[in-house]
Design an enzyme around this catalytic site. Sequence first.
Site, PDB file in Angstrom:
ATOM      1  N   LYS A  11     -57.580  35.013  48.400  1.00 39.79           N
ATOM      2  CA  LYS A  11     -57.079  35.673  49.608  1.00 39.79           C
ATOM      3  C   LYS A  11     -58.558  36.232  50.041  1.00 39.79           C
ATOM      4  O   LYS A  11     -59.508  36.318  48.883  1.00 39.79           O
ATOM      5  CB  LYS A  11     -56.074  36.323  49.225  1.00 39.79           C
ATOM      6  N   ALA A 102     -64.045  38.073  41.694  1.00 40.49           N
ATOM      7  CA  ALA A 102     -64.728  38.188  42.549  1.00 40.49           C
ATOM      8  C   ALA A 102     -63.849  38.846  43.745  1.00 40.49           C
ATOM      9  O   ALA A 102     -65.011  38.468  44.791  1.00 40.49           O
ATOM     10  CB  ALA A 102     -65.073  36.702  42.758  1.00 40.49           C
ATOM     11  N   GLY A 103     -62.910  39.491  43.767  1.00 42.24           N
ATOM     12  CA  GLY A 103     -62.596  40.295  45.659  1.00 42.24           C
ATOM     13  C   GLY A 103     -61.545  39.291  45.849  1.00 42.24           C
ATOM     14  O   GLY A 103     -61.654  39.429  46.932  1.00 42.24           O
ATOM     15  N   LEU A 104     -60.651  38.403  45.710  1.00 39.88           N
ATOM     16  CA  LEU A 104     -60.414  36.910  45.668  1.00 39.88           C
ATOM     17  C   LEU A 104     -59.257  36.754  45.595  1.00 39.88           C
ATOM     18  O   LEU A 104     -57.996  36.123  46.336  1.00 39.88           O
ATOM     19  CB  LEU A 104     -61.370  35.389  45.709  1.00 39.88           C
ATOM     20  N   ALA A 105     -58.571  37.368  44.529  1.00 44.00           N
ATOM     21  CA  ALA A 105     -56.612  37.937  43.764  1.00 44.00           C
ATOM     22  C   ALA A 105     -56.482  36.657  43.075  1.00 44.00           C
ATOM     23  O   ALA A 105     -55.041  36.039  43.271  1.00 44.00           O
ATOM     24  CB  ALA A 105     -56.499  38.075  45.533  1.00 44.00           C
ATOM     25  N   SER A 108     -54.529  37.674  40.356  1.00 38.66           N
ATOM     26  CA  SER A 108     -52.554  38.117  41.080  1.00 38.66           C
ATOM     27  C   SER A 108     -52.342  36.532  42.011  1.00 38.66           C
ATOM     28  O   SER A 108     -50.756  36.967  41.098  1.00 38.66           O
ATOM     29  CB  SER A 108     -53.341  39.552  42.484  1.00 38.66           C
ATOM     30  N   ASP A 141     -51.978  43.327  44.812  1.00 42.79           N
ATOM     31  CA  ASP A 141     -52.029  42.302  44.987  1.00 42.79           C
ATOM     32  C   ASP A 141     -51.058  40.897  45.723  1.00 42.79           C
ATOM     33  O   ASP A 141     -51.217  40.073  46.125  1.00 42.79           O
ATOM     34  CB  ASP A 141     -53.496  41.435  45.478  1.00 42.79           C
TER      35      ASP A 141
HETATM   36  O1  C5P Z   1     -52.599  46.620  41.446  1.00 42.15           O
HETATM   37  P1  C5P Z   1     -54.077  46.573  40.265  1.00 42.15           P
HETATM   38  O2  C5P Z   1     -54.412  46.873  39.467  1.00 42.15           O
HETATM   39  O3  C5P Z   1     -54.889  45.973  40.984  1.00 42.15           O
HETATM   40  O4  C5P Z   1     -55.816  47.455  41.067  1.00 42.15           O
HETATM   41  C1  C5P Z   1     -56.945  47.454  39.988  1.00 42.15           C
HETATM   42  C2  C5P Z   1     -57.191  49.047  40.387  1.00 42.15           C
HETATM   43  O5  C5P Z   1     -57.407  49.319  41.755  1.00 42.15           O
HETATM   44  C3  C5P Z   1     -56.767  50.257  40.212  1.00 42.15           C
HETATM   45  O6  C5P Z   1     -56.441  49.876  38.843  1.00 42.15           O
HETATM   46  C4  C5P Z   1     -57.312  51.289  40.740  1.00 42.15           C
HETATM   47  O7  C5P Z   1     -58.453  52.056  40.541  1.00 42.15           O
HETATM   48  C5  C5P Z   1     -57.597  50.738  41.978  1.00 42.15           C
HETATM   49  N1  C5P Z   1     -56.594  50.165  43.651  1.00 42.15           N
HETATM   50  C6  C5P Z   1     -56.519  51.509  44.069  1.00 42.15           C
HETATM   51  N2  C5P Z   1     -55.479  51.364  45.359  1.00 42.15           N
HETATM   52  C7  C5P Z   1     -55.033  50.728  45.362  1.00 42.15           C
HETATM   53  C8  C5P Z   1     -55.063  49.397  44.880  1.00 42.15           C
HETATM   54  C9  C5P Z   1     -55.893  48.755  43.791  1.00 42.15           C
HETATM   55  O8  C5P Z   1     -57.261  52.471  43.784  1.00 42.15           O
HETATM   56  N3  C5P Z   1     -53.818  50.642  46.487  1.00 42.15           N
END
Ligand code: C5P
Length: 313
Positions: A11, A102-105, A108, A141
Amino acid sequence: MNHCTLIAPAKINLYLEIIGDRPDGFHELAMVMQSITLADRIDLQLNDTDTIRVRCDNGDVPADNTNLAYRAAALMADRFADRFADRGAVDITIDKRIPVAAGLAGGSSNAAAVLVGIDLLWDLGLTRSELQELGEVLGSDIPFCISGGTALVTGRGETISPLPALGGLYVVLGKYRSLQVSTPWAYKTYRQQFGSQYVSDAAGLEERRHRVHSGPMVAAILHQNGSQIGKLLHNDLQKVVLPAHPPVAKLRDALAASGGLGAMMSGSGPSVFALCESEAQAQDIYAKVRSDFPDPDLELWVTQLNPNGIEVD
Ligand code: C5P
């Protein structure tokens, strides 16, 4: 059925606004997420044992229980213990095409594919929203990755409002192979620098969510107005990631000046993209950036917007 193959798309974020802190320690976000055709392939095979195994051709991807795809299978085994005992575990083979961290999920999307695939292999008959609730446990994500396409995503990432598919648009995507950005670092640094501006009261949060729902980016998507979407691309995390990585900032600036509809960093970076109105425009921009940035560390792709999330191949 003891085997299935799934397509797990990457994404990009057309819009990412950080609104404030949530009581669960995450950030309250308002995003427009968009699947692209750059995708991993995930092969799942029931293995007649109680051991989940992960294989991946890419050395940057862990093959142990820290892999999000492994954790997705372990979550299914935990929640559906009878079916796990009856049908057995899975071998997960990841054909990695989405760059890592890379910020591309990418991770996920792999986990989303494992949830969808195990639902099929174990005949669980879960609904999409039940799968998304399971995904939310593992990562913010993942709910979006399951349904994919174009969507307004709010809350921590779990509230998804589908938007109409954007037809005909292309993306030139760039990422320095050796550079990875930690998502927790990006959010933590953003909080340090901009936390004083966070909205914290319930009414304020609701007002900001509403503003995005009825705001110009959503309107541009509803009107399929590509040039307007290009002008409205936004990502708050750019404010901390680009100053920390000047080559990425330079690449983003070059993409922005390349004649496309607009350019932006995706998620917590470091991938950056140019939105393009046609494949011809995307190929022109790709060729220009390739010749202006001969660095072999820079990987570039021409990819298309994708109306789908996880699909069975
Ligand atoms: O949910 P996920 O493990 O992908 O998120 C990675 C990190 O991104 C979290 O540990 C948090 O530091 C940050 N994050 C956040 N708020 C969100 C999603 C992610 O602060 N809504």
